[in-house]
Design a protein around this motif. Sequence first.
Motif, PDB file in Angstrom:
ATOM      1  N   GLU A  14      47.850 -72.877  59.357  1.00 46.25           N
ATOM      2  CA  GLU A  14      46.728 -73.829  59.368  1.00 46.25           C
ATOM      3  C   GLU A  14      46.096 -73.844  57.973  1.00 46.25           C
ATOM      4  N   THR A  15      45.265 -74.844  57.728  1.00 44.82           N
ATOM      5  CA  THR A  15      44.597 -74.974  56.434  1.00 44.82           C
ATOM      6  C   THR A  15      43.836 -73.699  56.056  1.00 44.82           C
ATOM      7  N   GLN A  16      43.150 -73.091  57.013  1.00 44.80           N
ATOM      8  CA  GLN A  16      42.364 -71.887  56.721  1.00 44.80           C
ATOM      9  C   GLN A  16      43.260 -70.748  56.227  1.00 44.80           C
ATOM     10  N   GLU A  20      43.116 -68.932  52.584  1.00 42.51           N
ATOM     11  CA  GLU A  20      42.968 -67.479  52.452  1.00 42.51           C
ATOM     12  C   GLU A  20      44.059 -66.877  51.576  1.00 42.51           C
ATOM     13  N   ALA A  21      45.282 -67.423  51.671  1.00 39.54           N
ATOM     14  CA  ALA A  21      46.401 -66.895  50.886  1.00 39.54           C
ATOM     15  C   ALA A  21      46.211 -67.157  49.387  1.00 39.54           C
ATOM     16  N   PHE A  22      45.520 -68.246  49.040  1.00 39.99           N
ATOM     17  CA  PHE A  22      45.370 -68.614  47.628  1.00 39.99           C
ATOM     18  C   PHE A  22      44.007 -68.240  47.034  1.00 39.99           C
ATOM     19  N   THR A  23      43.060 -67.837  47.866  1.00 45.00           N
ATOM     20  CA  THR A  23      41.713 -67.481  47.402  1.00 45.00           C
ATOM     21  C   THR A  23      41.691 -66.392  46.329  1.00 45.00           C
ATOM     22  N   ILE A  28      38.774 -72.387  44.758  1.00 48.68           N
ATOM     23  CA  ILE A  28      39.540 -73.488  45.341  1.00 48.68           C
ATOM     24  C   ILE A  28      38.577 -74.628  45.642  1.00 48.68           C
ATOM     25  N   SER A  29      38.892 -75.807  45.111  1.00 44.14           N
ATOM     26  CA  SER A  29      38.029 -76.963  45.354  1.00 44.14           C
ATOM     27  C   SER A  29      38.480 -77.770  46.566  1.00 44.14           C
ATOM     28  N   ASP A  30      39.760 -77.660  46.935  1.00 40.59           N
ATOM     29  CA  ASP A  30      40.268 -78.392  48.091  1.00 40.59           C
ATOM     30  C   ASP A  30      41.533 -77.703  48.571  1.00 40.59           C
ATOM     31  N   CYS A  31      41.772 -77.797  49.863  1.00 40.62           N
ATOM     32  CA  CYS A  31      42.956 -77.161  50.435  1.00 40.62           C
ATOM     33  C   CYS A  31      43.264 -77.855  51.754  1.00 40.62           C
ATOM     34  N   ARG A  32      44.553 -78.164  51.986  1.00 43.68           N
ATOM     35  CA  ARG A  32      44.889 -78.748  53.285  1.00 43.68           C
ATOM     36  C   ARG A  32      46.380 -78.658  53.573  1.00 43.68           C
ATOM     37  N   VAL A  33      46.675 -78.507  54.854  1.00 43.34           N
ATOM     38  CA  VAL A  33      48.031 -78.606  55.349  1.00 43.34           C
ATOM     39  C   VAL A  33      48.194 -80.060  55.791  1.00 43.34           C
ATOM     40  N   VAL A  34      49.259 -80.710  55.355  1.00 38.94           N
ATOM     41  CA  VAL A  34      49.479 -82.121  55.682  1.00 38.94           C
ATOM     42  C   VAL A  34      50.080 -82.222  57.079  1.00 38.94           C
ATOM     43  N   ARG A  35      49.512 -83.128  57.887  1.00 43.01           N
ATOM     44  CA  ARG A  35      49.941 -83.306  59.278  1.00 43.01           C
ATOM     45  C   ARG A  35      50.408 -84.729  59.542  1.00 43.01           C
ATOM     46  N   LYS A  41      51.300 -82.600  64.113  1.00 47.12           N
ATOM     47  CA  LYS A  41      52.096 -81.432  63.754  1.00 47.12           C
ATOM     48  C   LYS A  41      52.178 -81.328  62.240  1.00 47.12           C
ATOM     49  N   SER A  42      52.255 -80.098  61.757  1.00 49.16           N
ATOM     50  CA  SER A  42      52.378 -79.865  60.316  1.00 49.16           C
ATOM     51  C   SER A  42      53.653 -80.520  59.801  1.00 49.16           C
ATOM     52  N   LYS A  43      53.555 -81.121  58.606  1.00 50.26           N
ATOM     53  CA  LYS A  43      54.747 -81.698  57.975  1.00 50.26           C
ATOM     54  C   LYS A  43      55.481 -80.646  57.142  1.00 50.26           C
ATOM     55  N   GLY A  44      54.960 -79.404  57.141  1.00 55.16           N
ATOM     56  CA  GLY A  44      55.650 -78.321  56.438  1.00 55.16           C
ATOM     57  C   GLY A  44      55.272 -78.186  54.972  1.00 55.16           C
ATOM     58  N   TYR A  45      54.200 -78.878  54.575  1.00 57.84           N
ATOM     59  CA  TYR A  45      53.726 -78.708  53.209  1.00 57.84           C
ATOM     60  C   TYR A  45      52.226 -78.917  53.152  1.00 57.84           C
ATOM     61  N   GLY A  46      51.650 -78.545  52.012  1.00 49.29           N
ATOM     62  CA  GLY A  46      50.215 -78.709  51.840  1.00 49.29           C
ATOM     63  C   GLY A  46      49.860 -78.716  50.372  1.00 49.29           C
ATOM     64  N   PHE A  47      48.561 -78.768  50.102  1.00 48.66           N
ATOM     65  CA  PHE A  47      48.075 -78.808  48.731  1.00 48.66           C
ATOM     66  C   PHE A  47      46.889 -77.864  48.586  1.00 48.66           C
ATOM     67  N   VAL A  48      46.832 -77.191  47.452  1.00 55.53           N
ATOM     68  CA  VAL A  48      45.705 -76.331  47.114  1.00 55.53           C
ATOM     69  C   VAL A  48      45.240 -76.774  45.730  1.00 55.53           C
ATOM     70  N   SER A  49      43.949 -77.039  45.592  1.00 53.74           N
ATOM     71  CA  SER A  49      43.402 -77.481  44.309  1.00 53.74           C
ATOM     72  C   SER A  49      42.455 -76.426  43.751  1.00 53.74           C
ATOM     73  N   PHE A  50      42.669 -76.092  42.491  1.00 50.96           N
ATOM     74  CA  PHE A  50      41.834 -75.110  41.806  1.00 50.96           C
ATOM     75  C   PHE A  50      40.946 -75.801  40.778  1.00 50.96           C
ATOM     76  N   VAL A  51      39.808 -75.187  40.497  1.00 52.88           N
ATOM     77  CA  VAL A  51      38.884 -75.707  39.500  1.00 52.88           C
ATOM     78  C   VAL A  51      39.436 -75.451  38.092  1.00 52.88           C
ATOM     79  N   LYS A  52      40.072 -74.286  37.898  1.00 53.18           N
ATOM     80  CA  LYS A  52      40.574 -73.917  36.565  1.00 53.18           C
ATOM     81  C   LYS A  52      42.098 -73.962  36.520  1.00 53.18           C
ATOM     82  N   LYS A  53      42.616 -74.504  35.421  1.00 47.37           N
ATOM     83  CA  LYS A  53      44.065 -74.608  35.235  1.00 47.37           C
ATOM     84  C   LYS A  53      44.728 -73.232  35.227  1.00 47.37           C
TER      85      LYS A  53
END
Length: 169
Positions: A14-16, A20-23, A28-35, A41-53
């Motif tokens: 799940e998104t949470q 937690e895995a990337f914290t 993290i400014s945004d995080c989601r599992v794509v459904r 149902k999960s499409k098997g991928y997601g995105f995690v966005s960070f403030v710093k490169k």
Amino acid sequence: QFHIFVGDLSSEIETQQLREAFTPFGEISDCRVVRDPQTLKSKGYGFVSFVKKSEAESAIAAMNGQWLGSRSIRTNWATRKPPASKENIKPLTFDEVYIQSSPSNCTVYVGGVNSALTALSEDVLQKTFTPYGSIQEIRVFKDKGYAFVRFSTKEAATHAIVGVHNTEI
């Protein structure tokens, strides 16, 4: 923001759990599992966005190949797909848009705006979106080329997305 693509996610993630895995790598400014919008149902991928490169780079390097849930994940920079040609775009339906967000989400993201043009203003957005319902707030980020329009109901926001999606304002 620096966006990371996370692939090969197992279906139970799940998104949470993804967040937690990337914290440990930073803010993290945004995080989601794509459904899938129909089955949720999960499409098997997601995105995690960070403030710093630098934090995003560290996360990509450290997390690629790591186990999350029952699978080894892939990480890389997220890249935008080229825009679809106008002929290939299928219109959105109210139902598919409505189920993609929480019951309390009444906010519409207005993006893809050329920030060099000064046409993006509160007045233009007010005129464009008022026909769809009662607007509570408009926030324009001219320098970034996007805005948010908050409606009083999720239904109004959904109608606005369906009505204005892929149009020029």
